[in-house]
Design a protein around this motif. Sequence first.
Motif, PDB file in Angstrom:
ATOM      1  N   TYR A  19      15.107  -8.391   6.620  1.00  0.00           N
ATOM      2  CA  TYR A  19      14.829  -7.357   5.615  1.00  0.00           C
ATOM      3  C   TYR A  19      13.514  -7.635   4.901  1.00  0.00           C
ATOM      4  O   TYR A  19      12.733  -6.726   4.619  1.00  0.00           O
ATOM      5  N   GLU A  20      13.283  -8.909   4.639  1.00  0.00           N
ATOM      6  CA  GLU A  20      12.027  -9.304   3.995  1.00  0.00           C
ATOM      7  C   GLU A  20      10.839  -8.912   4.867  1.00  0.00           C
ATOM      8  O   GLU A  20       9.838  -8.371   4.383  1.00  0.00           O
ATOM      9  N   ALA A  22      10.833  -6.568   7.121  1.00  0.00           N
ATOM     10  CA  ALA A  22      10.764  -5.107   7.200  1.00  0.00           C
ATOM     11  C   ALA A  22       9.997  -4.534   6.007  1.00  0.00           C
ATOM     12  O   ALA A  22       9.138  -3.654   6.172  1.00  0.00           O
ATOM     13  N   LEU A  23      10.275  -5.037   4.802  1.00  0.00           N
ATOM     14  CA  LEU A  23       9.568  -4.542   3.616  1.00  0.00           C
ATOM     15  C   LEU A  23       8.064  -4.786   3.766  1.00  0.00           C
ATOM     16  O   LEU A  23       7.244  -3.942   3.407  1.00  0.00           O
ATOM     17  N   TYR A  24       7.730  -5.958   4.313  1.00  0.00           N
ATOM     18  CA  TYR A  24       6.318  -6.289   4.511  1.00  0.00           C
ATOM     19  C   TYR A  24       5.699  -5.396   5.581  1.00  0.00           C
ATOM     20  O   TYR A  24       4.586  -4.875   5.421  1.00  0.00           O
ATOM     21  N   ASP A  26       6.489  -2.424   6.457  1.00  0.00           N
ATOM     22  CA  ASP A  26       6.272  -1.052   5.968  1.00  0.00           C
ATOM     23  C   ASP A  26       4.824  -0.881   5.493  1.00  0.00           C
ATOM     24  O   ASP A  26       4.211   0.141   5.745  1.00  0.00           O
ATOM     25  N   GLY A  27       4.326  -1.904   4.814  1.00  0.00           N
ATOM     26  CA  GLY A  27       2.966  -1.822   4.274  1.00  0.00           C
ATOM     27  C   GLY A  27       1.908  -2.432   5.173  1.00  0.00           C
ATOM     28  O   GLY A  27       0.711  -2.299   4.904  1.00  0.00           O
ATOM     29  N   HIS A  28       2.321  -3.158   6.228  1.00  0.00           N
ATOM     30  CA  HIS A  28       1.378  -3.790   7.163  1.00  0.00           C
ATOM     31  C   HIS A  28       1.870  -3.583   8.597  1.00  0.00           C
ATOM     32  O   HIS A  28       2.201  -4.542   9.294  1.00  0.00           O
ATOM     33  N   PRO A  29       1.940  -2.307   9.022  1.00  0.00           N
ATOM     34  CA  PRO A  29       2.568  -2.023  10.326  1.00  0.00           C
ATOM     35  C   PRO A  29       1.818  -2.618  11.519  1.00  0.00           C
ATOM     36  O   PRO A  29       2.397  -2.704  12.609  1.00  0.00           O
TER      37      PRO A  29
END
Lengths: 84, 202
Positions: A19-20, A22-24, A26-29
């Motif tokens: 999850y950690e 994934a959050l990252y 989202d902003g650095h695909p």
Amino acid sequence: MNDKKYLMKQIRAYSFAVYEAALYLDGHPDDSRAMEYFEKWNGKLAEATDKYEKRYGPLTIYGAGGRDWRWTADPWPWEYDSMS
Amino acid sequence: MWIYERKLQYPVKIKKPDPKYAKIIISQLGGPDGETGAANRYLNQRYSMPYKEVAGILTDVGTEELAHMEMIGAILSQLTRDLSPEEIKKSGFDAYFVDHTAGVYPASAAGVPFDAKYIGVKGDVIADLNEDLAAEQKARVTYDNLLRLIDDPDVCAPLKFLRERELVHYQRFGDGLRIAQDNMDFRNFYGYNPAFDRKKPR
């Protein structure tokens, strides 16, 4: 620590990492290292989840069903008596 | 849609009930900077977020906030289990008890019920993301304050975990603001609102 507790501990750790990441992502695909990290722990999470559900019952509604309705059989995670 | 995962994000196992702590921790469920507000703020802001990466951050952070509501609920219910009327009176939990018994009701530490006035959805990219950055810091301060007042390690461990998540979410909303500004007119971020003024950004 018994097997059930140990597997849950693994699942919690792996899903935290996933999850950690994934959050990252989202902003650095386009970050390929983050993607590798995500893939690595997501694979381990899938393995541990499969093992847990086969031995101890469903973690989501999609793993419920079968002979008995086990979804409501164990204490809920917020209860003191659950193994959480 | 959402589906439930039968686990807490971080374990909550409180050996010693203590309604005094429940009385203050409840603010992180239903108070001005609590998890109910956080989940509602981000999940409702998504619809007017024109950048898909940032809408993803709002969705995924908002979803994690639902798991945090559950952790606070678990802490509150374990802190108030098996109480005698004497313990309720002595701890000052009686004012809450008379209305909610040992149920978990979203309210602030001062007893004010949860209010949507605690959250902002302006429908403007810069305004909403700055609200989110501030909200994460305010929630972090609230956890700091709770940790100053509580010394049971069973209670502090999940609160410390939640405090750290506020810091990480702050970083992620920083990513979101950067992405938004990269997509906006760099000569004037405030000249237009891409959530409203343009039909299709990019």
